[in-house]
Scaffold this motif. Sequence first.
Motif, mmCIF file in Angstrom:
data_model
loop_
_atom_site.group_PDB
_atom_site.id
_atom_site.type_symbol
_atom_site.label_atom_id
_atom_site.label_comp_id
_atom_site.label_asym_id
_atom_site.label_seq_id
_atom_site.Cartn_x
_atom_site.Cartn_y
_atom_site.Cartn_z
ATOM 1 N N PHE A 69 108.618 76.107 -62.216
ATOM 2 C CA PHE A 69 107.988 75.896 -60.919
ATOM 3 C C PHE A 69 109.028 75.694 -59.823
ATOM 4 C CE2 PHE A 69 104.914 74.170 -63.982
ATOM 5 C CZ PHE A 69 103.761 74.866 -63.622
ATOM 6 N N ILE A 70 108.634 76.098 -58.615
ATOM 7 C CA ILE A 70 109.346 75.724 -57.399
ATOM 8 C C ILE A 70 108.341 75.017 -56.502
ATOM 9 C CG2 ILE A 70 110.548 76.545 -55.331
ATOM 10 C CD1 ILE A 70 111.438 78.981 -56.983
ATOM 11 N N LEU A 71 108.738 73.879 -55.988
ATOM 12 C CA LEU A 71 107.938 73.153 -55.003
ATOM 13 C C LEU A 71 108.723 73.096 -53.705
ATOM 14 C CD1 LEU A 71 106.813 70.122 -57.214
ATOM 15 C CD2 LEU A 71 105.500 72.191 -56.722
ATOM 16 N N ALA A 72 108.038 73.189 -52.581
ATOM 17 C CA ALA A 72 108.704 73.111 -51.277
ATOM 18 C C ALA A 72 107.833 72.312 -50.320
ATOM 19 C CB ALA A 72 108.972 74.508 -50.723
ATOM 20 N N ASP A 73 108.471 71.509 -49.505
ATOM 21 C CA ASP A 73 107.736 70.596 -48.626
ATOM 22 C C ASP A 73 107.648 71.145 -47.202
ATOM 23 O OD1 ASP A 73 106.332 68.336 -47.978
ATOM 24 O OD2 ASP A 73 108.100 67.095 -47.647
ATOM 25 N N ASP A 74 106.662 70.639 -46.461
ATOM 26 C CA ASP A 74 106.536 70.808 -45.006
ATOM 27 C C ASP A 74 106.115 72.197 -44.548
ATOM 28 O OD1 ASP A 74 107.106 68.148 -44.361
ATOM 29 O OD2 ASP A 74 109.250 68.497 -44.513
ATOM 30 N N TYR A 75 105.256 72.842 -45.328
ATOM 31 C CA TYR A 75 104.770 74.174 -44.947
ATOM 32 C C TYR A 75 103.928 74.133 -43.678
ATOM 33 C CZ TYR A 75 102.920 78.918 -45.668
ATOM 34 O OH TYR A 75 102.591 80.252 -45.536
ATOM 35 N N PHE A 76 103.162 73.048 -43.504
ATOM 36 C CA PHE A 76 102.277 72.928 -42.343
ATOM 37 C C PHE A 76 102.843 72.019 -41.253
ATOM 38 C CE2 PHE A 76 98.686 73.687 -45.533
ATOM 39 C CZ PHE A 76 98.583 75.026 -45.205
ATOM 40 N N HIS A 77 104.081 71.599 -41.392
ATOM 41 C CA HIS A 77 104.653 70.684 -40.398
ATOM 42 C C HIS A 77 104.603 71.317 -39.015
ATOM 43 C CE1 HIS A 77 107.450 67.998 -38.372
ATOM 44 N NE2 HIS A 77 107.411 67.202 -39.416
ATOM 45 N N ARG A 78 104.304 70.492 -38.014
ATOM 46 C CA ARG A 78 104.128 71.020 -36.657
ATOM 47 C C ARG A 78 105.386 71.703 -36.128
ATOM 48 N NH1 ARG A 78 104.518 65.485 -36.242
ATOM 49 N NH2 ARG A 78 106.227 64.667 -34.972
ATOM 50 N N GLU A 79 106.551 71.331 -36.634
ATOM 51 C CA GLU A 79 107.791 71.940 -36.150
ATOM 52 C C GLU A 79 107.928 73.403 -36.575
ATOM 53 O OE1 GLU A 79 110.474 70.939 -34.183
ATOM 54 O OE2 GLU A 79 109.088 69.358 -33.580
ATOM 55 N N ASN A 80 107.075 73.854 -37.509
ATOM 56 C CA ASN A 80 107.052 75.279 -37.857
ATOM 57 C C ASN A 80 106.393 76.120 -36.769
ATOM 58 O OD1 ASN A 80 108.083 75.594 -40.720
ATOM 59 N ND2 ASN A 80 106.522 74.018 -41.055
ATOM 60 N N PHE A 81 105.661 75.474 -35.901
ATOM 61 C CA PHE A 81 104.864 76.190 -34.908
ATOM 62 C C PHE A 81 105.426 75.914 -33.513
ATOM 63 C CE2 PHE A 81 102.379 74.889 -38.562
ATOM 64 C CZ PHE A 81 101.937 76.125 -39.041
#
Length: 208
Positions: free
Chosen positions: A161-173
Motif C-alpha cells: 500500500f501507499i498512503l498519502a495525506d492532504d488530498y483535499f487540503h484547501r492549499e491544493n485549490f
Amino acid sequence: STTGLGHKLFIVRSKKFFGSVNSCMDILVKEFNQSEKEQFEFLSNFVKKYQPKTILEIGSGWGLSACAFLLNSSAVLTTIDPRERLEEFERRTKIMGVRNRITRIIGRSGKNCEDKRHQSSKFNLLESFMQKFDIIYIDGSHEYDDVFYDLTYSLELANKFILADDYFHRENFGGSYGVNKAISQIAKSKGFSYLVHPVAHGLVEISI
C-alpha cells in the motif's frame, strides 16, 4: 466516479473506518485536534487490519503517524525528514515506547528545495533504497514536484500500500500545494485507481 483525467477516483463515504483507541493511546490522542484524531484513528485501524512488517514514512512531522503505525503493529519504521531537530517527534515516540523501532534518516526524499531552512546535504534519498516496504506513507513536502517525485519512486518501493495525506487540503485549490494534481496525473499516466478517505484533509489509499 470519473475525474475527467482518464482514471477513476473513489471517495469512500459510507464505511466508518474508526475504532476505539486503548488507554495508552488516549494519553497521546488528548493532544490532538479533531482532524489529527481522525487521522490517528484511521492510520491505527489501517495497520491493525493489514499488520505490515515494514513501513516507510516520508515526512516525520510531530510523531502522530509514527505512533499510530507502531502502537498498532509489530512493524519497524523508517522515516525521512530534512530537519535535524524534531523535538515533538522524539518526545511522543519515546513516551509511547516505540522509538527503538524507528530509523530516522535526516535528508530529503527528493531534490533540495529553494528554501534553505529545508535543504539538506542528503537528497534524492528514495533513489538509493534497495529494500521494499509493506506500506509507504507520503506526508512530506506538499509541492507538486515533490509529491510527484515521492509517489513515482514509492510505486517502485511499495509491496502492498501507499498512503498519502492532504488530498483535499484547501492549499491544493489556489494555494501552494500540488498533492491532488500530482497523484491524479500519475494515476492517469500509469492507469491505476485510488481511494480517497474523507478523513482529516483527505487520505489517499493506493493498493499495489
